[in-house]
Every structure is written in structure tokens, then in C-alpha cells.
Scaffold this active site. Structure first.
Site, PDB file in Angstrom:
ATOM      1  N   HIS A 265       4.196  89.315  29.211  1.00 15.15           N
ATOM      2  CA  HIS A 265       4.497  88.160  28.555  1.00 15.15           C
ATOM      3  C   HIS A 265       4.339  86.989  29.273  1.00 15.15           C
ATOM      4  CE1 HIS A 265       7.438  85.354  26.588  1.00 15.15           C
ATOM      5  NE2 HIS A 265       7.084  86.065  25.187  1.00 15.15           N
TER       6      HIS A 265
ATOM      7  N   SER B  73       6.777  81.865  21.717  1.00 22.64           N
ATOM      8  CA  SER B  73       6.470  82.121  23.103  1.00 22.64           C
ATOM      9  C   SER B  73       5.166  81.759  23.294  1.00 22.64           C
ATOM     10  CB  SER B  73       6.566  83.545  23.427  1.00 22.64           C
ATOM     11  OG  SER B  73       7.842  83.982  23.365  1.00 22.64           O
TER      12      SER B  73
ATOM     13  N   ASP C 285      10.293  83.525  32.771  1.00 21.75           N
ATOM     14  CA  ASP C 285       9.805  84.613  31.877  1.00 21.75           C
ATOM     15  C   ASP C 285       9.607  86.006  32.587  1.00 21.75           C
ATOM     16  OD1 ASP C 285       7.935  85.822  30.043  1.00 21.75           O
ATOM     17  OD2 ASP C 285       7.742  83.991  29.376  1.00 21.75           O
TER      18      ASP C 285
END
Length: 707
Positions: A214, A544, A141
Site C-alpha cells: 500500500h 487511498s 503509510d
């Protein structure tokens, strides 16, 4: 026939155009781009003592100036480099070259969930913290913010003996950033820098540090340590914990501000396999292609062959049919559903009508008195004014007013920034047809609330029919026990499977809407540069977020049953998933308001407690996957490109997708127009499966029902 006549001007224009096209074509041929070169290691000439020397020689044969970005050892054999199209074509013709693939740019598919999933209940089936501590979850990520309490290691013992990874030092990140929880962190930027130039370290960290949020969010969702008193701006207060809170975390940063590049992704997957992760979680997606041309599918095959469970997000392109990413059968593809938690805010119009929206705003509220209300499309000098795009609103017409903005075209929180910059005092974000009644809460920078399409339509009708429309937006709250839940999120990508329709995808859904998890200290909860708020947790939505839920659950199952293969873990999750509420009613799809279908939720919604003891599983190994590729009529070269194994489909064997031992069934039916196969014609389709008992001896009865 009359002779064709051209005047000198026409001839001149034609030659000029022809020359311009020729120059453009030449420029395209000479423009460098990044390629992934997949080599057949078994074809290395005896004159080379090491495969890296062979790689270098093959590259130098087509370019004197090119250099390798990465050499790959595990997920593929080969390297990545920058070449012109002409050089790439020349290289492709060399012996020993399986493929030369242009790099693909991938995008990110952007607390209460343990209780919602039943993990708060005590069960003898749950693995001990010691066995859980032997499982390593790899997160590919945007990196990690290591200072969070979610990476506290005080309850963990020594790092597993088989761990081979490292804590890579870089800007704002040193070896002490890792511990017994965050046991590894690496970064991969060569592909990104080849495309965009050197990383601007005033903008992002050339290290495993997460400047986006994220990656930290997905890592803590999957395996964050227990953190009491977690919340975002007063919302969603409670104890935060990852699905596998005692598992170890290894972070592979391959995503940057400019996206995630295939060369970096492949290098990260290569490192994860070498390091010894047990689970690899990837909340990214790119273009669709056959498996031999899909970087993620190729890397995931080798990972699965090494016993690694690979989970990927399905994508955020729903509710459009066949909008899925990451559909290879050795990948667990995860769609998104809602929780039983919401963040409602009340909206009151001047005519007394009230509507409910959602928000995560916690700043100074609007006065109780009503304020003027306008629609963005009516106070703009732009055709996109209804979407409140930057520069589209007229300040004189929105100053001191609440502005209704349509969802789409730009980030939801960015619309509020545009309204605020123009002097607006509040925003109502209205869903359009594309989003229906799906409500996603955001940490806005001014009083705001998002409403569904129906409420938005009613509010806009009130504005157009009233000479002096007014409204006010009340404060947001946290509400638990919302029903029905879960429902399939409208944004969650849907089947049918665009590559292999006979394999049902997504495989499963998990919580992916308004998820609270750890956050970076580099940006505020909205993710905007103008947001100077600093938080330890944030609430965001997307597949996600659902993907790391399943990654963490897979780690839980791996700890409880270390002998299970990745396919057995996937089967346990899928065959125990549920498709109905306790009332017996079908899980709903927020996009339609009606019942969802297997193309929306796959096998159903994850139920980890049931998955710990599935009884029977549909197991699969490398041979099964090779048979699957044979059923697709792959050539030996295409099979080797996908699996880097020498395998030729046996002419004496009958390979069918119906015999592939997958935990779900999908039968593509071709509709013929008249004649044979038309109306009134029936046929029998046979599917074969093999079940393995992983529980106590028992007698099972088979029940069939159609969806």
C-alpha cells in the site's frame, strides 16, 4: 402491599451476578490501554528546566511503572503512554493537562492517470524539473520498497538544503536504501507494539521496508520517477510516472499488518513537520469526532500552520451518506473517480447470452468449450455460502465448475482462492445492491471476472431456471477511451460532512479505481499469502489511491508557486475542478447511474493544468481557522487542544461559518414542522468570501447557479 419473597437460589444467583459484574468492572478499570496526553506547555512549573522532565513527572505521579512511548514536540506538546482507565482519569485532572485521549486505530483506505489528468500535454505553466526537485512529498503509510525503478534518482540534483530528515536503519533496510529521490525513511512502531506485543520479524520488517504494498503504491502514485514499459501481468502497459515525478519522497511508516495506531501516526506527523516536508499524504481513516479529539486533525493543523499541504483519503464507505473521514477544513479530503481505462473480459452462457466483466487474471485460461456453472449459495452448507467464505463451499458440488460468488464479506480475490481450493475452475464475482454497477479489477489466482449487479442477477436467474447451466470466461484485455469518464466510484465516501455540515466535503475527487503504481516485493499483486507472483507494479483501487494523486498535484503547484499557502493550493485545485463532461452532461455516480452531486464529488474532479493558473484563490491562514473554531463555539481549552495556541474568542466579534473563507459553499437548512420556519417561511443567509488575485490583472464576472 405483599412483602417480596426470594428463595435462597435467587439470592445466590443475584449475588453471583453482582460479584461477576463488579469483577468485570474492576478488570476494565485495571486493564491498560494506550493514551495520548496533550499538555499545555505554557503551564509548565518553573521548577522544571525542560518540558520532557515535566512530562515524566506528570506520568510518574499516576503510575510508577508506566513509561513514555513517544514525546511529541511539534504537532502537539505531550506524550503517549499505557495507563489504566483509573490512572488516565487521575492524570486528566492535573493542572496543565489539555486532554487524555484514548488511542484510535486507523485503517488504510485501500500510469494512465498523468495523461487522463492532462499532464502529458506540454505547457509553459509546468514547473521546471529543478524547481520540482525542491519539493518534498511526505508519505505516511506502510513503508516503501526502495529498489523499484520508480525511486531512480539519476535525473535529480542534490537533496534540498533545508531537508532535516534521516534514513532510519532497520531489518532489510540500510542507509544506502535512500538516495536523491527517496531522501528519507523512518518507522514508528511503539504504539503498535504496545497493543500487540513485539513485532514478529518473520512476518513483517521492523524498518521502513514495505511488506504490504500500500505504501509503495501511494508513494509512487504521488511522486514516482518515470519508468517506461510498466505493466501488471500484461495489463495497462505504458510509461508509469508519479504526478510530481521530479519531487523528492520521504516515507513515514506508521501502518503495520495490525493497522495504524494514533500514537505512531502522531509521532510520524511530528517527524514530518520537523524534517521539512512540503506535502503530507495520508491515505488512512478512523472514527469521527470533534476536531479537538481527532488525532489526525490536530496533527494536520500544526502541519498546515507550518506551510505543509495535508491531503487525506475520504474513505471507502460509500455510497452511504455522511460516511466521510478526515473532514477538518485544513485537510484536503479526496474522493475517488474512475479513469477512461478498463480491463474487460467476456462471459458467455450456455444459452448464448454474453456479458462483460473485468479481470486482471493472466494465467491458464478456461477451454473454449462451456463448463458447468453453479451459484455459491446453492452449493454450500452455510448461510454465507453465496459469499464463498472460507470453508462454506461443498467441494463435491463445485469441482470442475465455475462458481458465481456474491461480492462482500471477504476480500474479492480470497473468494477465488476458496473456489480453487474446493476444485472449482473459475469464478464469476457478482455485485450486490451495495455495489451496483461498480467494477473493480483484481489479479485473481484462477480464471475470474467481476460483473455488475444487473449482469450478476441475470446470470443467477439463468442458473436457477436451467437444469444444466454452463458458461465460460474469456481472457481479459486492456481497453482505453472508456466513456463516460470519470464517474464517481460507489465505494467513495460521501457527504454531508458529519462533523461540520456547513463545510462541504469531500473537497475534490481524483482517479482511484484500477490504478497502476509501484508494488512491494514481499507479496504478490493480490496481497494474499498464497500468491507467490512477484511484480514491480500492481493495480488496486480505493480513495487511498486518489489521495496521493492530489498530493502529487499539490507538489506540482507548490513547485510552480512556492509562495502559495496550503489553503491557496487547495483553492486552486477546487475552483478549477470540473463537474461536467465535455458534452455539458453532469459527472455520473456509478452507485445510482444518475448524475452525481456535490456531496459525492465536492468541488469536482481535479484538473491540474487549469489549477496552475486559477486566477483567483480563497486563501486562509491560522487566524481564519481560529475564527472557524470560534464559530463552532469552541472553548479556549478546546481551541488549544486543536491548535496548541492560546486563543479566546472575542465577545465583541461575530463569528459565523458563513464568513469562513473556504473555496466551496454549503448551507445546512433546518426543516421546521409547522409554526415559525415551516412551509411558506423564507429567510436570508449571508456568506462572505475574500478572493486574492494570483494571476495577471483581469476583470472577473460572477455567475451563480444552483446544483
Amino acid at each position: 402491599m405483599k412483602p417480596l419473597k426470594f428463595n435462597l437460589l435467587e439470592v445466590f444467583l443475584f449475588l453471583t451476578l453482582y460479584y461477576a459484574c463488579a469483577v468485570a468492572e474492576e478488570k476494565i478499570q485495571q486493564t491498560e490501554r494506550t493514551y495520548i496526553v496533550h499538555m499545555d506547555k505554557s503551564h509548565m512549573p518553573e521548577s522544571f528546566t525542560d518540558h520532557s522532565l515535566w512530562y515524566d513527572s506528570s506520568l510518574k505521579s499516576v503510575s510508577d511503572s508506566a513509561s513514555m512511548l513517544y514525546a511529541y514536540e511539534y504537532v502537539i506538546h505531550g506524550y503517549s503512554t499505557r495507563l489504566t482507565a483509573e490512572e488516565a482519569e487521575t492524570l486528566r485532572k492535573q493542572p496543565g493537562i489539555l486532554s487524555v485521549l484514548p488511542e484510535v486505530r486507523y485503517e488504510l483506505h485501500t500510469t494512465r492517470t498523468p495523461e487522463f489528468l492532462g499532464l502529458g500535454r506540454s505547457s509553459d505553466l509546468f514547473p521546471t524539473s529543478n524547481s520540482m526537485g525542491e519539493v518534498i512529498v511526505g508519505i505516511l503509510d506502510t513503508g516503501v520498497w526502495p529498489e523499484l525503478k520508480s525511486f531512480d534518482d539519476s535525473e535529480l540534483g542534490p537533496i534540498p538544503a533545508g531537508w532535516k530528515g534521516e534514513c532510519q536503519v532497520g531489518k532489510n533496510f540500510n542507509s544506502s536504501s535512500c538516495n536523491r529521490k527517496l531522501i528519507g525513511a523512518r518507522f514508528f512502531s511503539k504504539g503498535y507494539e504496545a497493543a500487540f506485543g513485539p513485532i514478529d520479524e518473520t512476518m513483517e520488517s521492523k524498518s521502513p521496508r514495505d511488506d504490504d504494498g500500500h505504501g509503495t503504491h501511494t508513494a509512487t502514485t504521488a511522486a514516482g520517477s518515470v519508468v517506461p514499459n510498466a505493466e501488471l501481468l500484461g495489463y495497462a502497459s505504458g510509461t508509469a510516472r508519479g504526478m510530481a515525478s521530479h519531487a523528492r519522497v520521504a516515507v513515514y511508516k506508521a501502518c503495520w499488518l495490525g493497522g495504524c495506531f494514533g500514537t505512531d501516526i502522531l509521532a510520524a506527523m511530528d517527524a514530518a513537520v520537523a524534517d521539512g516536508v512540503d506535502v503530507l499524504s495520508m491515505s488512512i481513516g478512523g472514527g469521527m469526532s470533534e476536531y479537538y479529539g481527532d488525532t489526525v486533525a490536530i496533527g494536520a493543523f500544526t502541519a498546515a500552520a507550518h506551510g505543509i499541504f495535508v491531503s487525506c483519503s475520504a474513505g471507502n464507505s460509500g455510497p452511504m451518506p455522511s460516511s466521510l473521514s478526515n473532514v477538518a477544513p485544513w485537510i484536503t479530503t479526496v474522493g475517488a473517480g474512475t479513469l477512461d481505462r478498463d480491463f474487460p473480459a467476456s462471459l458467455t452462457l450456455g444459452n448464448g447470452d454474453k456479458y462483460s466483466g473485468v479481470t486482471l487474471y493472466n494465467g491458464k485460461q478456461l477451454p473454449d468449450s462451456l463448463v458447468p456453472l453453479v451459484y455459491g449459495g446453492s452449493v454450500s452448507h452455510s448461510s454465507s455460502g453465496s459469499f464463498c467464505m472460507a470453508g462454506s463451499l461443498i467441494p463435491e458440488k463445485i469441482s470442475g465448475k465455475i462458481v458465481v460468488c456474491d461480492r462482500g464479506g471477504s476480500a474479492r480475490v480470497q473468494k477465488g482462492v476458496v473456489v480453487k481450493a474446493g476444485g472449482g475452475v473459475g469464478m464469476i464475482l457478482s455485485n450486490t445492491d451495495s455495489y451496483g454497477e461498480e467494477l473493480v479489477a483484481d489479479a485473481h489466482l484462477l480464471p475470474s471476472a467481476a460483473v455488475g449487479q444487473k449482469a450478476g442477477g441475470a446470470i443467477k436467474k439463468y442458473i436457477s431456471s436451467n437444469p444444466n447451466p454452463t458458461a465460460t470466461i474469456g481472457p481479459g484485455t486492456t481497453k482505453l477511451g472508456v466513456q463516460p469518464s470519470p464517474v464517481v466510484a460507489a465505494f467513495s465516501s460521501r457527504g454531508p460532512n458529519p462533523v461540520t455540515p456547513a463545510i462541504l466535503k469531500p473537497d475534490i475527487i481524483a482517479p482511484g479505481v484500477n490504478i497502476l503504481a509501484g508494488w512491494t516485493g514481499a507479496v504478490g499483486p493480490s496481497g494474499l499469502d498464497s500468491d507467490k507472483r512477484h511484480v514491480n507494479f500492481s493495480i488496486i483501487s480505493g480513495t487511498s489511491m486518489s489521495c496521493p494523486h492530489v498530493s502529487g498535484l499539490a507538489a506540482l503547484l507548490k513547485a510552480a508557486h512556492p509562495e502559495w499557502s496550503p489553503a491557496a493550493i487547495k483553492s486552486a485545485l477546487m475552483t478549477t475542478a470540473y463537474t461536467t463532461y465535455k458534452s455539458g452532461e453532469k459527472i455520473k455516480d456509478v452507485a445510482t447511474g444518475g448524475p452525481a452531486t456535490p456531496f459525492d464529488y465536492g468541488a469536482g474532479h481535479a484538473d491540474p493544468v487549469a489549477a496552475l493558473d486559477p486566477g483567483l484563490v480563497y486563501d486562509a491562514n491560522v487566524d481564519d481557522y481560529l475564527g472557524f473554531l470560534c464559530a463552532l463555539n469552541y472553548t479556549p481549552e478546546q481551541i488549544k487542544s486543536t491548535t496548541h495556541r492560546d486563543f479566546t474568542c472575542h465577545t465583541s466579534s461575530k463569528y459565523t461559518l458563513g464568513d469562513f473563507n473556504y473555496p466551496s459553499f454549503a448551507v445546512p437548512l433546518e426543516t421546521a414542522l409547522g409554526g415559525e420556519g415551516g412551509a411558506g417561511v423564507s429567510s436570508t443567509i449571508k456568506y462572505t468570501r475574500t478572493l486574492t488575485n494570483v494571476g495577471d490583472p483581469a476583470t472577473y464576472k460572477v455567475y451563480l447557479h444552483s446544483e
